[in-house]
Structure formats: structure tokens, C-alpha cells
Scaffold this motif. Structure first.
Motif, short mmCIF file in Angstrom:
data_model
loop_
_atom_site.label_atom_id
_atom_site.label_comp_id
_atom_site.label_asym_id
_atom_site.label_seq_id
_atom_site.Cartn_x
_atom_site.Cartn_y
_atom_site.Cartn_z
N PRO A 325 0.99 -1.24 0.10
CA PRO A 325 -0.06 0.08 0.05
C PRO A 325 0.85 1.16 -0.06
CG PRO A 325 -0.72 -1.67 1.64
CD PRO A 325 0.63 -2.20 1.12
N MET A 326 0.53 2.09 -0.83
CA MET A 326 1.22 3.38 -0.76
C MET A 326 0.27 4.56 -1.16
SD MET A 326 3.03 2.73 -4.55
CE MET A 326 3.59 4.51 -5.04
N GLY A 327 0.71 5.80 -0.81
CA GLY A 327 -0.11 6.93 -1.02
C GLY A 327 0.12 7.44 -2.53
N MET A 360 12.78 6.30 -3.38
CA MET A 360 12.14 5.83 -2.30
C MET A 360 12.82 4.43 -1.72
SD MET A 360 8.13 6.36 -3.20
CE MET A 360 7.77 7.84 -3.48
N MET A 363 12.77 3.16 1.94
CA MET A 363 11.56 2.55 2.28
C MET A 363 11.77 1.12 2.50
SD MET A 363 9.13 4.47 3.26
CE MET A 363 7.89 3.13 3.52
N ILE A 370 4.14 1.89 11.17
CA ILE A 370 3.35 2.32 10.06
C ILE A 370 1.87 2.00 10.67
CG2 ILE A 370 4.75 1.88 7.94
CD1 ILE A 370 3.36 -0.53 7.71
N MET A 377 5.31 -0.33 2.06
CA MET A 377 5.06 0.01 0.76
C MET A 377 6.00 -0.89 -0.05
SD MET A 377 5.78 3.51 -0.96
CE MET A 377 6.90 3.45 -2.41
N GLU B 395 -1.44 9.12 14.15
CA GLU B 395 -1.66 8.31 12.81
C GLU B 395 -1.11 8.83 11.74
OE1 GLU B 395 -2.93 5.24 12.37
OE2 GLU B 395 -2.94 4.99 14.72
N LEU B 397 1.54 10.52 11.28
CA LEU B 397 3.02 10.46 11.24
C LEU B 397 3.06 8.68 10.78
CD1 LEU B 397 5.71 11.20 11.62
CD2 LEU B 397 5.66 10.42 13.85
N LEU B 398 2.33 7.79 11.25
CA LEU B 398 2.57 6.48 10.76
C LEU B 398 2.30 6.31 9.40
CD1 LEU B 398 0.69 4.37 13.60
CD2 LEU B 398 3.03 4.86 13.31
N ARG B 399 1.20 7.08 8.92
CA ARG B 399 1.04 7.07 7.44
C ARG B 399 2.01 7.78 6.65
NH1 ARG B 399 -4.36 5.82 6.15
NH2 ARG B 399 -4.47 7.37 4.31
N ASN B 401 5.21 7.72 7.40
CA ASN B 401 6.21 6.63 7.42
C ASN B 401 5.88 5.52 6.36
OD1 ASN B 401 7.42 7.81 9.75
ND2 ASN B 401 6.44 6.18 11.23
N GLY B 402 4.83 5.18 6.41
CA GLY B 402 4.52 4.00 5.22
C GLY B 402 4.39 4.72 3.88
N MET B 403 4.57 5.95 3.85
CA MET B 403 4.55 6.61 2.30
C MET B 403 3.11 6.77 1.87
SD MET B 403 7.77 7.12 0.01
CE MET B 403 9.31 7.81 0.72
N LEU B 404 2.01 6.66 2.82
CA LEU B 404 0.77 6.88 2.35
C LEU B 404 0.31 8.21 2.08
CD1 LEU B 404 -0.30 3.97 4.92
CD2 LEU B 404 -0.17 3.81 2.54
N ILE B 405 1.14 9.23 3.11
CA ILE B 405 0.95 10.60 2.73
C ILE B 405 2.30 11.41 2.56
CG2 ILE B 405 -1.32 10.78 4.11
CD1 ILE B 405 0.16 12.06 6.42
N GLY B 406 2.16 12.42 2.21
CA GLY B 406 3.29 13.26 1.85
C GLY B 406 3.55 14.08 3.06
#
Lengths: 459, 467
Positions: A325-327, A360, A363, A370, A377, B395, B397-399, B401-406
Motif C-alpha cells: 500500500p502506498m499513497g 524511495m 522505504m 506504520i 510499501m 496516525e 505520522l504512521l501514514r 512513515n508508510g509513504m501513504l501521505i506526503g
């Protein structure tokens, strides 16, 4: 393997209250075997019915049957299940007999099969036998060729398997939701003649895509394109079993695609030949040698190769499909100078860490916390470092000394001396150039700032 | 003649009674104020008093201010309060005057008659009516004086209230500047990063300008907040009468925490009826007008009654002694106009008192509601909103970390988190102001216009956005 006799006792008890017919029906149901483990079960060697060479389902299993007056009887239970996508993440899916995808159904060309389907879902369902030639009324299109199967009811599908090949089963009732929730399985029809299309190892898996918001567990079934979990048999790397073979084995891989996009499945190492499609086996003269075979939506492909020792990646070649999963709206930070800024951000967000300014790959190496119930990711540690992979990715692991029937992960390949890429240790002298050539191209007005990592800027 | 002597003696006696008190009525004011504010105002009547007050203020201002020390400083240092307290002296002089007989009238007449005859007339006239009504008039003035005392105490309470409000507002405003600096910092970092994104070719101008717009907004918000902090500090300076060196007054970093328990005033309205200075003053005012109405009624037919000793000497004749009584006959006015006026004045006082009482009860109910609401809101921010925002940030920050948000989303979130903290500060400020207002409504006086100008709890959030 566990089973749920109790459930069927209860089901039987409920049916007893209804009519005499259903009581007889309940008494005659074959046992529904339940399997909830995501680890690959050994191939199911047939002990009744016609013999065949069983397949191995990655992170899955094959459904046992019973013979009843020459008819092969299976019992599928459509029900909500919990599936582990990879260690650290579980999803609420719908599947069959405890797992998603459901168990692989294996039978032999010419077999008459009777498949009971008990609906334990909260809504009606049906099963469509994708690619199998059968009477129209057994094709499983709810409303069109049969009544829907209401929750709590058991329907029977019965037909004779006319042709060997690779097939799938999935619902054809509220199918957008039910398939997005993981309802699918493989249906392998083996040739009557065991010698026909014989291979040493035969692997099957289905491609499925899910959109599960990090931190949640249930797929967003309305999603059409923006999926974030790309799976082989509802598992993502590093949770996907390797394809294990002995050097020299003839190996077949059968792939079915139930996502909403095509997947170019690419295998490193030995070239393969596409030997089967949805329509059956390809005549030898028409087979394509490939290293990548595109499996379109709703299609199946079978390809074969002679195993060569080593660890060979096999993956979807769409690079986002080998990611966790990635943004998808995350800014690209490559080449952005973070000097001074990172410290200021840390004052505002103490645990902040600058990422992505050099790409990246960080990562894959960093292990930062996370959100709950999601996957990094990129992940996976190989013998030489982080593998920076996720999603539709695994390895074909071929060893010289595997026993027949041994599907256990043999670990990482031990490369023979001198067969691993190595660092150049010689002198880095200026290459000799043709007279007049310049070392660096002149910058034109369109040239942007190229930041080369050799020019360290204080990071 | 004997009677006259007695009357004169009585007048002298009465006049002797009606002298100035040593405290000028201030002790009572001091007591009333202390009961309501916890502190007694200082009545500076001499240069020495002023000097002592000044020394004490200097000492208090060495420490960071608290709500209590702010009140003490205001009591010592607020010139308006001193001016108000001097109304006591004015009222007391009225009281004393009411207790003294009007000065006797002395008249002397010299007439030259024909033939060298000179007639000399001497008389001393006393206002007998004034003497007779003196006890009642004194009572009227006594009530008036008490009313003035209540008013003076009310003024002191008002000064204390304003000191507290100004203190809480100044501390909060100063704290808010700190938070808005953080918001600005977050916007500034975003803006800086966006510029570098453009340099690296990863952002277009539009994306960069959006970040710049955040920064521009944050800058103007900070400017407003900084002015607000100055304004609140000046308001404090006015409330505390600060000038010169005193302006270096130190404020604490933060507002006091919410109290653990909430005041649950029992019989709140009854308390207000018994304790509120404006209610008491209105009652005294009604009482004194009632007295003066009674006085008017009893004297309605007589306007002036003067008795005097008179002697007359005419050249060549024996001196003639005698007395003179002057009585104004109410032929044209039977005192009805005076009575009507007195009656109307009395009824006015009665209705005024009733109005004050009705308003006081209503103000108690309203300020209790405001107090409860402000407490619940501040507690809600402290226990729900801030921890929730913090968890959201964790949360996020966790996101990240997971590169889910910038990083831009992360910075936007940190701005939001800071804003939630500043909303809490505003809610806390509103609570302390509501607490002050409730105490005022219960025992002091009408929370008045000052309360209306204070920020209402509901207006806190939009006010925050506008800061």
C-alpha cells in the motif's frame, strides 16, 4: 485441516424442522472441509476416482471430495473469512471453506461432478464455473440461468467435465461486491491420460486486487482502479509462497486474473512457453516462447519451463503492482534539498524523518512504525539486502537436490563461486574519448537541475 | 425664652453628634469588597498612603502576575477606583451636614427716622423645622451614605473583575501568539519546501503558490494575534493603572488549569439577593426615598418655620425685646407638588430596586450557564479534542512513515494540531472569565457591559480562525 461438523449438524437440525426432502438432502451432503491457514498445503494426491497429477496452490489448498455412485461430490461453503495478506495484516473477506481464494477444485476430464454450495453469506450468491462447458442451467448466472441461492440454503451443481484445462469459479450474483470481497477459486481439470501435458510440478494462483485503507480490514468494494493491494491468491510479497522446483523439473504455472486490469507476468531465468489459455491447451506449433505473458482481465494462462537452478523473480511487470500500500498522491521528493527544513519540521513533528529525497529505496530498508493492519510499501530482506518489493512478487526457487514432492521453501540460493555480480575494484581512469568529444554535455535552456549523488551536498 | 434655649441646646447637641468618622465610611466598603473579591481596596487619603501603595505595587510586580496579585495591584494602583472612593467623602460630608442645624440667621436693621431718631432692629432666627426634622433627615442621609458605600464597594468589585478579565485575556492572548507562531512556522516550512520542490522540478508554480498562500495567511493571522496581545496587555495596564516602569509587568506562560471541581452555587438567586451590592444599594436607595417621602408627608403644610429672637432699639426709647415666628402659609401650595415629587421619586426607587433584583436573578442564571458551558467546553477540549488531535497526528505520522501521505499533509496536520491547542487556550480563557463573571453576578454587581465584550464560548472557534 479442521472441519466444522458442528456447523453442519446445526444446519441439519434446522433443515429437520423443514421438510422431509431437505432432511434427506442434509443427510446426504458430503462433508465441507474448512481450511483457514494461509500456508500452502501439500498437493492432494487422489485416492479415489481417476488418477491425476495434482497441482500445488500457492498459499492454498485443494478441496477433498467423496465418490458417490461414480459422481465426484464436493462441498463448497460461501462464507465470510479472515485472510492474512502477509504477516502483520489481515483482511475481512468473503471466500469459500475458510479461505479466500477458495480451495482449488481438481477433477479429471470425463468426471461427473456434483458440487454443493451452501450459502453462509449475508446475501444471496451463485457460482459460475468460468471457462467450463456445461449445461446452461449449471452456469451459475443468478437470475438468468438459475435462482439466486439465498443465505442459509444449499444448491447443487452437477455436470460432466468435457475437456481438460485451467478454469476458475466465482460468483455471478452481486459479483462486483462478491469478487471485490475475494470470492474466487481455481478449477483444474486434468487430462484423462496422465501422460498428456504431464509436468513435474504444477503451480496455480489467482490474481486479485483489493483496496483496503491502511488501518482498516475490509476492502472498499466500490473501487474500480485505485487498488492498493495486488495479490497472488490474496497474499502479497513477502507472504507469497515461492515456486519451488528441482533443477531440470518441467514446471507449469497457471495464472488466472480476476482483477480489473491486465497483469504482464514476468519470470526471470528460464524462458517459458505459454501452453494453455482459457480455451484449453495450445497446440505445440502455436505456442509462444515468452519471458512475460500478459494475463488479461478474466483470462487464464498456463506456461511451462524447464527449471534452472537459482532464485528467479516472478512478478507482475507493472511496477506499482510489486508494491505494498502506498499513497498515490504522495509528492515526489527526489532531488529536493532538505537542508535546514528537516530540522524545522522535526521541531513541529518530533518523530519526522525526511524520506524520498534520494528516491524511495529508503522505504525498503527503514523499519518505521506504520499504521496498524497494513503492510509496508516495500519490504522483504534478501541475502544481499532489502528487496524493496511487495504485492505481486515471489521467487521461483530451483535447487539441484530437491526431493520429489518437496515444496518447502529451501531458503536463498547458494551461488556457485564467481557467479554473483561484484564490485569493480580496478582503477577508475578516464575513458579514452574520440577527439573533440566533451566529458559533459552542454546544458540547454530546458535542462533542469540534475543532482548527481556523487556530488555530496551535506546529507 | 426657656424653650428657645432648650431648642438651641438640642441643636448644638445634635450638631455635635454629626461629625466625620475616622475611617470616612471606608471600613465598611473595605469589608464588603473583601468579602466579595478576597481582597480589600486601599483608600489613599494621604501622600503616605499613596507612597505605601506604590511600594507594595512595586513589590508585587517583581513576580509574574497572578489573577490575585492583579486584583491587589488594581486596588492599590487604579486611579479611577481612588476617584470613586472619594465619593465616600462627598457622601459623608452630606451626611454630616444633614446632622447639623442650619446656621442661624442674624439680621440687623438700622433706620434713621426723622429728628435724629435711629431705629436699630436685631434678630437671630433659627430654622426650627430643620431642627425638628433633623433626625429623620439624618436617617435619610445615613441610608444615602450606605448606598454610597455599596456603590463604592461595587466600584471596587468592578475594578477587581476588570483586573481579572484583563489578566486572563492578556495571558491567553500572549499564549495564542506562541501557538500562531508555530502555525506560521509550519506554513513557513511548507512554503520553503514547496520552493525547493519547484527548484528540483517536482512542483509546478500553482502547487507552490498554494503553500505560499497558507504561509501568507498564517503571517497575517500572527500579526493580528500579536496586536491582540498588545491590546490585551494595554487593557491590563489600564485595569491595573500601570505606567512607566510598571509596564514591564511579567505575565505567566500559561493560564491556570481548570479547577478539579466545579462551583455548584446553592440558592444562587437567593445569594444574589442577599449579597449583591447593586441590589443592596438599590434597597438602601428605596429605603432612603421612603424616609424622605414620610418626611415630606409630615411636613407638607410647612415650608419654613423659623423662630428668632428680636430686639429693637429706637433712639431715646427703651429697648424692645421680643420674638418672631415666621411661618410660610401654604395658601397657594399645600405641599402637593413636593409630595407628588417625593412619591414619584419613591415609586421610581421601588421599581428601580425591583428591576435590579429581576436583572440580578437573570444574570445569575445566565452567568451560571456560561460558566458551566465554558467549563464543559474547556474540559472537552482538554480531554477529548486535544488528545484526539494528538492521536490523529500520530496516525498521520504512521501514514507518512508508510509513504501513504506526503510531508505537506503532515505539515498541514501539525498546523491543525496547533490550532486545536489554541482553541483549548481560548476555551480555558473563556472559562476563567466566566468564573469571574459568575462570582460578580452572585455577590458583586451586574456583570454588565464588560461581560458582553468578553468573548463568548461559542464565539471562540470563529474568533480563533479570525485571529
Amino acid at each position: 485441516m479442521s472441519n466444522r461438523r458442528n456447523f453442519f449438524k446445526t444446519a441439519g437440525a434446522v433443515a429437520l424442522g423443514a421438510t422431509a426432502v431437505s432432511r434427506v438432502g442434509a443427510a446426504s451432503l458430503p462433508e465441507a472441509v474448512i481450511q483457514t491457514s494461509p500456508t500452502m498445503q501439500p498437493p492432494l494426491i487422489p485416492n479415489t476416482g481417476r488418477p491425476y497429477n495434482p497441482v500445488a496452490t500457492l498459499n492454498g489448498w485443494s478441496l477433498p471430495w467423496r465418490m458417490n455412485n461414480g459422481v465426484k461430490e464436493f462441498h463448497l461453503v460461501a462464507e465470510p473469512v479472515v485472510r492474512e495478506f502477509a504477516p502483520g495484516m489481515k483482511a475481512n473477506l468473503w471466500g469459500y471453506n475458510g479461505s479466500s481464494p477458495g480451495p482449488t477444485i481438481e477433477a479429471v476430464e470425463g468426471d461427473r461432478v456434483r458440487i454443493f454450495l451452501t450459502n453462509k453469506l449475508p446475501e444471496h450468491t451463485t457460482v459460475h464455473w468460468h471457462g467450463i462447458q456445461l449445461p446452461s442451467g449449471m452456469d451459475g448466472v443468478g437470475g438468468m440461468t438459475q435462482p439466486h441461492i439465498p443465505p442459509g440454503k444449499t444448491f447443487v451443481y452437477e455436470y460432466t467435465l468435457l475437456r481438460s484445462g485451467t478454469h476458475m469459479y466465482h460468483p455471478h450474483a452481486d459479483e462486483m461486491v462478491q469478487m471485490a470481497m475475494g470470492m474466487m477459486g481455481m478449477f483444474i481439470i486434468h487430462p484423462k491420460d496422465q501422460r498428456q501435458m504431464r509436468v513435474d510440478r504444477d503451480f496455480v494462483f489467482l490474481l486479485a486486487a483489493y483496496d483496503i485503507e491502511p488501518g482498516s480490514a475490509t476492502p472498499r468494494t466500490a473501487e474500480m482502479t485505485d487498488f492498493n493491494l495486488w495479490t497472488f491468491n490474496s497474499r502479497t510479497f513477502p507472504g507469497i509462497d515461492p515456486i519451488v522446483a528441482r533443477a531440470g523439473d518441467r514446471v507449469r504455472v497457471r495464472v488466472g486474473n480476476l482483477t480489473m486490469t491486465n497483469h504482464p507476468i514476468h519470470m526471470h531465468g528460464p524462458h517459458f512457453t505459454v501452453t494453455g489459455t482459457d480455451g484449453g491447451w495450445i497446440p505445440p506449433a502455436a505456442r509462444w516462447p515468452e519471458v512475460t505473458t500478459d494475463v488479461a482481465v478474466g483470462q487464464m494462462r498456463a506456461f511451462e519451463f524447464d527449471a534452472v537452478a537459482g532464485d528467479w523473480a516472478i512478478h507482475c511487470h507493472k511496477s506499482h503492482h510489486t508494491m505494498g500500500p502506498m499513497g498515490h498522491a504522495v509528492e515526489n521528493m527526489i532531488g529536493v534539498d532538505h537542508r535546514g527544513v528537516a530540522e524545522r519540521i522535526t521541531k513541529l513533528v518530533p518523530d519526522y524523518m525526511a524520506m524520498g529525497d534520494k528516491g524511495m529505496a529508503d522505504m525498503g530498508a527503514m523499519e518505521m512504525p506504520i499504521p496498524d493492519n497494513t503492510l509496508p510499501m516495500m519490504t522483504g530482506q534478501g541475502p544481499f539486502g532489502p528487496m524493496e518489493m511487495g504485492g505481486m512478487f515471489t521467487a521461483v526457487k530451483v535447487r539441484d537436490d530437491l526431493k520429489r514432492g518437496d515444496y518447502k521453501d529451501p531458503g536463498w540460493y547458494k551461488h556457485p563461486q564467481g557467479t554473483v555480480a561484484y564490485e569493480y575494484a580496478g582503477e577508475l581512469t578516464q575513458p579514452s574519448r574520440a577527439p573533440g568529444a566533451t566529458a559533459t554535455p552542454s546544458r540547454d535552456t530546458m535542462t533542469m537541475n540534475v543532482r548527481k549523488p556523487t556530488a555530496h551536498t551535506g546529507h | 425664652m426657656i424653650r428657645l434655649t432648650v431648642t438651641a441646646a438640642a441643636a448644638v447637641f445634635l450638631a455635635g453628634c454629626a461629625s466625620f468618622s475616622t475611617d470616612g465610611g471606608f471600613d465598611r466598603v473595605s469589608e464588603l469588597t473583601k468579602e466579595r473579591t478576597g481582597q480589600a481596596p486601599a483608600y489613599q487619603r494621604s501622600a503616605e498612603d499613596t507612597e505605601n501603595a506604590r511600594a507594595r505595587v512595586d513589590e508585587l510586580l517583581k513576580q509574574p502576575l497572578t489573577a490575585e496579585s492583579a486584583v491587589e495591584v488594581a486596588f492599590l494602583n487604579n486611579r479611577g477606583l481612588q476617584a470613586n472612593l472619594h465619593s465616600l467623602g462627598i457622601a459623608e460630608s452630606e451626611l454630616v451636614r444633614a446632622g447639623r442645624l442650619a446656621n442661624p440667621l442674624f439680621s440687623f436693621g438700622r433706620l434713621r427716622e426723622g429728628g435724629g431718631v435711629v431705629e436699630i432692629e436685631r434678630s437671630v432666627m433659627f430654622n426650627v423645622l430643620g431642627m425638628l426634622t433633623m433626625p429623620v433627615a439624618r436617617q435619610v442621609e445615613q441610608r444615602r451614605f450606605e448606598e454610597t458605600q455599596f456603590q463604592a464597594a461595587g466600584d471596587a468589585v468592578g475594578v477587581a473583575v476588570e483586573a481579572r478579565r484583563a489578566f486572563y485575556s492578556a495571558v491567553a492572548a500572549q499564549d495564542l501568539v506562541k501557538f500562531l507562531q508555530q502555525v506560521k512556522e509550519a506554513a513557513d516550512v511548507s512554503n520553503e519546501l514547496a520552493k525547493r520542490m519547484v527548484q528540483a522540478g517536482n512542483f509546478n508554480k500553482l502547487a507552490q503558490m498554494r503553500e505560499q498562500a497558507f504561509y501568507a495567511d498564517a503571517t497575517s493571522e500572527l500579526a493580528r494575534a500579536q496586536h491582540q496581545a498588545v491590546a490585551e496587555r494595554e487593557r491590563l495596564a489600564r485595569a491595573l493603572g500601570l505606567w512607566g516602569q510598571q509596564l514591564n509587568v511579567m505575565l505567566p506562560e500559561r493560564l491556570p488549569d481548570l479547577p478539579k471541581t466545579l462551583v455548584e452555587p446553592k440558592n444562587a438567586e437567593q445569594t444574589a439577593m442577599e449579597k449583591r451590592l447593586d441590589v443592596l444599594a438599590a434597597r438602601r436607595s428605596a429605603e432612603s426615598t421612603a424616609r424622605s417621602l414620610g418626611l415630606t408627608k409630615t411636613t407638607r403644610f410647612i415650608n419654613v418655620l423659623e423662630i428668632g429672637y428680636q430686639n429693637k432699639s429706637v433712639s431715646g426709647e427703651p429697648r424692645a425685646n421680643g420674638y418672631e415666628v415666621e411661618l410660610e402659609l401654604p395658601l397657594f401650595d399645600f405641599g402637593s407638588t413636593r409630595l407628588a415629587r417625593a412619591e414619584a421619586t419613591y415609586m421610581q426607587a421601588v421599581h428601580r430596586t425591583a428591576e435590579v433584583a429581576v436583572n440580578a436573578r437573570s444574570q445569575v442564571r445566565e452567568s451560571y450557564s456560561a460558566y458551566r458551558t465554558a467549563y464543559d467546553l474547556a474540559k472537552h477540549y482538554r480531554d477529548e479534542v486535544i488528545p484526539l488531535r494528538k492521536r490523529i497526528s500520530e496516525e498521520n505520522l504512521l501514514r507518512y512513515n508508510g509513504m501513504l501521505i506526503g510531508v505537506f499533509e503532515l505539515l498541514a496536520d501539525s498546523r491543525e494540531q496547533v490550532r486545536s491547542v489554541s482553541s483549548y487556550v481560548q476555551a480555558l480563557r473563556d472559562f476563567w472569565i466566566a468564573d469571574t463573571t459568575l462570582n460578580t453576578a452572585l455577590t458583586g454587581r451586574s456583570p454588565g457591559a464588560a461581560a458582553a465584550s468578553g468573548p463568548s464560548p461559542g464565539a471562540a472557534a470563529p474568533a480563533a480562525a479570525a485571529h
